[in-house]
Scaffold this motif. Structure first.
Motif, short mmCIF file in Angstrom:
data_model
loop_
_atom_site.label_atom_id
_atom_site.label_comp_id
_atom_site.label_asym_id
_atom_site.label_seq_id
_atom_site.Cartn_x
_atom_site.Cartn_y
_atom_site.Cartn_z
N GLU A 1 -10.48 -0.57 -1.78
CA GLU A 1 -11.37 0.19 -2.68
C GLU A 1 -11.83 1.48 -1.99
OE1 GLU A 1 -13.18 -3.73 -4.89
OE2 GLU A 1 -14.57 -2.44 -3.78
N SER A 2 -12.13 1.37 -0.68
CA SER A 2 -12.55 2.56 0.06
C SER A 2 -11.44 3.59 0.05
CB SER A 2 -12.87 2.22 1.52
OG SER A 2 -13.85 1.24 1.57
N LYS A 3 -10.21 3.14 0.23
CA LYS A 3 -9.08 4.07 0.22
C LYS A 3 -9.01 4.77 -1.15
CE LYS A 3 -4.20 4.69 0.59
NZ LYS A 3 -3.15 4.59 -0.35
N GLY A 4 -9.19 3.99 -2.22
CA GLY A 4 -9.16 4.55 -3.57
C GLY A 4 -10.22 5.62 -3.75
N LYS A 5 -11.43 5.34 -3.19
CA LYS A 5 -12.53 6.32 -3.34
C LYS A 5 -12.23 7.58 -2.56
CE LYS A 5 -16.07 2.89 -4.23
NZ LYS A 5 -16.90 1.93 -3.52
#
Ligand code: SF4
Ligand code: ZN
Length: 318
Positions: A267-271
């Motif tokens: 999710e962090s990568k997506g953000k």
């Protein structure tokens, strides 16, 4: 909703009353065999449709090493195939020439493709580069995965192109993807962290897609075991040199003590991707000075590698 233990303390599925075979720790949910299969296959279907990974008319080359992940990928894509219009699957195996390891997985890949009735192609490093990986690596074993990765990528792309593929699917799962995010952060390689290999506006690459990217290694192992498709295969003898191995062990421990760690990392990568596109650019696409392949620098990775190895990787070059 029926949750928790049955009469004799055996956990029951959180969605029906059947005995549970899997505990999904991030959401504390027990699943029976049927609901586990549905959950995994639906998650793959959702990943494919949410990200537009496979579209009508695609020929999808599936990198089938014969290992666990690619076997599960092949099984699930074959199952989902009727839900896509006019899509063709082709299995592609790359035999690097790793003695005592690859022979067995290649046999397994051949068997799986035949069982599933999928067209099968097989390419080897000696045919493509003039030598086996074992021979190329002599004296450079500590760089095994870097060198192997570059050559494998070229070999797969070449085989996919020969098969007329419009997409190249690999068996990378959630654990692999989370490990890659952490490795890229540890190396300070932000352009690579941001790279989306499934999108190519230049039309010069076959987009690489990872339909299992939201499915964990544990789910894949359970899926294969319950389908009686589990196999005890040897580990690559070069794996001990890999940074990935250390990162894998750190992440497994974090996931065990803090369920959902890998999902949150993704999710962090997506953000980061969403908020930093353009700010961390990978540079414009150029053509390799030696071979003309698309790349970001003067030379593509394979031509750079040839210079580093100071040898000719001959054969029928991809
Ligand atoms: Fe290649 Fe490294 Fe994987 Fe072995 S572990 S197949 S050397 S990338
Ligand atoms: Zn090149």
């Amino acid at each position: 909703m029926v949750t928790g233990s049955g009469t004799y303390g055996q956990p029951r599925c959180s969605l029906c009353s059947e005995p549970a075979v899997f505990f999904y720790r991030p959401v504390q949910r027990h699943l029976c065999r049927t609901h586990l299969f549905t959950a995994i296959e639906q998650r793959v279907a959702d990943t494919v449709s949410d990200r537009n990974l496979i579209v009508q008319g695609d020929t999808v080359a599936v990198g089938l090493s014969g290992g666990k992940d690619s076997t599960a990928l092949m099984m699930i894509l074959t199952k989902l195939l009727p839900s896509w219009k006019n899509v063709r699957l082709v299995a592609v195996t790359v035999d690097e020439g790793i003695s005592g390891y690859r022979e067995e997985t290649v046999r397994s890949a051949d068997r799986i493709a035949r069982t599933l009735g999928v067209e099968y192609r097989h390419v080897t490093f000696p045919d493509l580069f003039g030598d086996s990986l074992d021979a190329i690596l002599r004296g450079r074993e500590s760089q095994a995965c870097t060198i192997c990765g570059i050559l494998r990528k070229k070999a797969l792309a070449s085989a996919a192109r020969d098969a007329g593929a419009t997409k190249l699917a690999t068996g990378h799962n959630l654990d692999d993807e989370a490990q890659s995010v952490l490795m890229n952060v540890l190396r300070g390689d932000l352009p690579r962290l941001m790279r989306d290999s499934s999108a190519d506006s230049s039309g010069r690459f076959i987009p690489r897609i990872k339909p299992l990217m939201a499915v964990s290694e544990k789910e894949i192992a359970t899926y294969l075991m319950l389908h009686e498709a589990w196999m005890d295969l040897p580990e690559c003898p070069y794996a001990r040199h890999a940074l990935r191995r250390e990162v894998r062990s750190i992440l497994s421990s974090l996931e065990y003590h803090h369920p959902g760690t890998m999902l949150r990392l993704m999710e962090s990568k997506g953000k980061i991707e969403k908020n930093c596109t353009g700010a961390i650019a990978a540079g414009p696409l150029r053509s390799c000075r030696e071979c003309g392949d698309p790349c970001s620098g003067e030379l593509c990775q394979l031509c750079q590698l040839k210079k580093t190895l100071d040898r000719e990787l001959s054969g029928n070059r991809p």
